[in-house]
Design an enzyme around this catalytic site. Structure first.
Site, PDB file in Angstrom:
ATOM      1  N   ASP A  52       0.853  -1.197   0.000  1.00  0.00           N
ATOM      2  CA  ASP A  52       0.000   0.000   0.000  1.00  0.00           C
ATOM      3  C   ASP A  52       0.886   1.243   0.000  1.00  0.00           C
ATOM      4  O   ASP A  52       2.112   1.134   0.057  1.00  0.00           O
ATOM      5  CB  ASP A  52      -0.927   0.017   1.230  1.00  0.00           C
ATOM      6  CG  ASP A  52      -0.167  -0.252   2.512  1.00  0.00           C
ATOM      7  OD1 ASP A  52       1.031   0.093   2.587  1.00  0.00           O
ATOM      8  OD2 ASP A  52      -0.762  -0.804   3.455  1.00  0.00           O
ATOM      9  N   ASP A  54       1.453   4.980   1.857  1.00  0.00           N
ATOM     10  CA  ASP A  54       1.093   5.872   2.957  1.00  0.00           C
ATOM     11  C   ASP A  54       1.531   7.287   2.606  1.00  0.00           C
ATOM     12  O   ASP A  54       2.575   7.476   1.969  1.00  0.00           O
ATOM     13  CB  ASP A  54       1.796   5.436   4.246  1.00  0.00           C
ATOM     14  CG  ASP A  54       1.419   4.019   4.632  1.00  0.00           C
ATOM     15  OD1 ASP A  54       0.219   3.709   4.627  1.00  0.00           O
ATOM     16  OD2 ASP A  54       2.326   3.211   4.914  1.00  0.00           O
ATOM     17  N   ASP A 128      11.536   4.339  11.631  1.00  0.00           N
ATOM     18  CA  ASP A 128      12.370   3.269  12.168  1.00  0.00           C
ATOM     19  C   ASP A 128      13.675   3.079  11.391  1.00  0.00           C
ATOM     20  O   ASP A 128      14.758   3.327  11.901  1.00  0.00           O
ATOM     21  CB  ASP A 128      11.576   1.960  12.321  1.00  0.00           C
ATOM     22  CG  ASP A 128      10.724   1.602  11.128  1.00  0.00           C
ATOM     23  OD1 ASP A 128      10.805   2.310  10.092  1.00  0.00           O
ATOM     24  OD2 ASP A 128       9.970   0.610  11.196  1.00  0.00           O
TER      25      ASP A 128
END
Ligand code: ATP
Ligand code: MG
Length: 487
Positions: A52, A54, A128
């Site tokens: 997907d 984002d 991250d």
């Protein structure tokens, strides 16, 4: 900061679904900055198909809502986000985040609330891994790289931004993400991460909500590289945290199931993550069944209680949703039905909603060398390929073999005493929210109630007018059944 030309790395606006482009364009038109970030950019760079896309913006969730109106919903408390619906797609729009304030971190340093808006420079350090922190503006054809992520892409290195120990303490789920991305992308883990990725560090996962850990476990199961990640979970001590009750060993059965799951994903088939949970917990379920049988409990009740126990214990680590639990219990219950079906039930079993999953499970067990399936996996495999006439013959032949076996065996099997096909699983309501003692008596009575009135039973896949449900049901005296403690 480097501004990279997207086309140089093979990225083009044409590769993107119109929904994400529409969101980026609408935010830009309203005067905000908006980018695609995270896995979408990373996967495109690596030539993979992104799951997907984002978006991230300097607009606050409330401002995003102003732009998209009723197509936007603000979600999350710890981590507030805007969900924007474009046609059938859902795009997650996050707002640039600044470092969290001290007051919202736990004693262990875990971030409890994270809604402090900031700039793009503040946002990237909060992400991250370097490879997850590239910002792509598709209209401009630019990628903003603040941390030499592009080098890590080319060196296939997974590098945490900032101090790895601190980043794991802030959010222990990053340990799981490390193993997931390493397996998925076939990247090596940077040495400074390995240095701090200790068994003590994995203990921090105990503080993470079991709901979140279930979501993460689902991602591990469905990323398409389950086979590769399982040994990593064991080696790094994550397995013990996620599946505390399951022996940390990739048995042949687990290995085959993982391989099968990965293959299904590769060819675009859907998979139910609960199936893999059923595989993982199977051995524990059998053990628990044995314990009940040794106590003299009738097999059906032993199985029902064992499945509840095993799932309840697992839910202290990863909360498996109710529907998934029912699925797992049905798959397990199907094993008994498929192993020794009454001839007149064979056709109905083959049409049962849980047949496919139960059969796949049985066949995997058989392929893994489980002799207790008595070859019934293959029998069902062959049965499904037959014409109606052949099926009748196969059933007759099966019946003769069965009669012969019965003559030689003295122990009568429990399936023999069943006169009709009972629901695979009888739901016991409210077992989580109530006190154990009340729950025990209530679940016993509710089981009885359900069994005496089959239209209330968990038979969502059987129409309530089905003749099976109209037949008289054998009442089991549940007052004799010991509902043992689960701890
Ligand atoms: P995929 O969707 O392929 O699993 P992803 O990288 O897109 O991978 P998401 O969970 O969708 O992962 O998160 C989107 C982005 O949000 C990540 O790429 C990362 O930049 C950031 N992110 C997500 N989870 C964390 C986290 N626990 N800590 C820091 N940043 C995170
Ligand atoms: Mg993503």
């Amino acid at each position: 900061m480097h501004t990279l030309r997207a086309s140089k790395y093979g990225l083009s606006i044409k590769q993107l679904p119109s929904s994400i482009v529409e969101v980026i364009d609408a935010l830009t038109k309203a005067g905000y900055n908006a980018y695609i970030v995270g896995g979408g950019v990373r996967d495109l760079m690596l030539g993979l198909q992104p799951k997907d896309f984002d978006a991230v913006t300097n607009a606050t969730p409330a401002q995003v809502k102003e732009v998209f109106g009723r197509r936007c919903r603000i979600i999350g408390r710890r981590f507030e986000l805007a969900h924007v619906y474009v046609g059938r797609d859902l795009i997650e729009v996050a707002t640039f985040r600044a470092p969290p304030k001290k007051a919202v971190t736990s004693a262990q340093g875990m971030i409890l609330r994270d809604n402090n808006w900031g700039t793009i420079e503040q946002d990237f350090v909060r992400r991250d891994f370097s490879i997850n922190a590239m910002y792509y503006q598709p209209r401009k054809g630019e990628i903003l790289d603040f941390c030499d992520a592009i080098q890590d892409v080319s060196k296939k290195t997974l590098r945490l931004l900032g101090d790895p120990a601190l980043r794991f303490e802030e959010d222990p789920v990053r340990m799981l993400r490390t193993l997931r991305f390493s397996a998925k992308l076939n990247f090596h883990i940077a040495p400074e991460i390995l240095d701090v990725f200790t068994p003590e560090m994995t203990q921090l996962l105990r503080d993470v909500s079991p709901h979140r850990l279930y979501d993460e476990s689902q991602k591990l199961f469905t990323m398409g590289h389950l086979q590769r990640v399982l040994p990593l979970l064991i080696d790094f001590g994550i397995w013990k945290q996620l599946f505390a009750e399951v022996r940390p060993k990739v048995t042949t059965f687990i290995e085959l199931a993982a391989k099968n799951t990965d293959q299904r994903i590769q060819i675009g088939k859907t998979i139910n993550p609960a199936f893999f949970y059923a595989v993982l917990l199977w051995e524990k379920f059998l053990e628990r069944c044995d314990e009940y049988l040794k106590k003299g409990i009738v097999p059906a009740e032993a199985r029902a209680q064992a499945s509840l126990d095993v799932l309840k214990r697992q839910s202290t680590r990863t909360v498996i949703p109710r529907f998934a639990e029912t699925f797992i219990r049905e798959v397990w219950e199907m094993q008994t039905r498929l192993l020794n079906p009454k001839p007149q039930q064979i056709q109905a079993l083959a049409g049962h909603a849980r047949f496919r999953a139960g059969f796949d499970f049985l066949l995997l067990r058989e392929k893994a060398g489980d002799l207790s399936t008595e070859g019934m996996g293959q029998w069902w495999d062959a049965y499904q390929t037959l014409t109606n006439d052949e099926k009748e013959k196969a059933i007759a032949q099966y019946n003769r073999g069965r009669a012969k076996k019965r003559r030689t065996a003295t122990v009568s099997d429990e399936a023999e005493t069943q006169t009709e096909m009972a629901p695979l699983v009888v739901e016991r309501e409210g077992r989580r929210s109530r006190s154990p003692s009340r729950q025990r008596t209530e679940s016993a009575s509710s089981t009885r109630r359900v069994e005496s009135n089959p239209s209330h039973a968990a038979t969502s896949d059987i129409d309530h007018n089905h003749p099976i449900l109209k037949r008289k049901r054998v009442q089991r005296d549940l007052t004799q059944v010991v509902f043992g403690p689960t701890q």
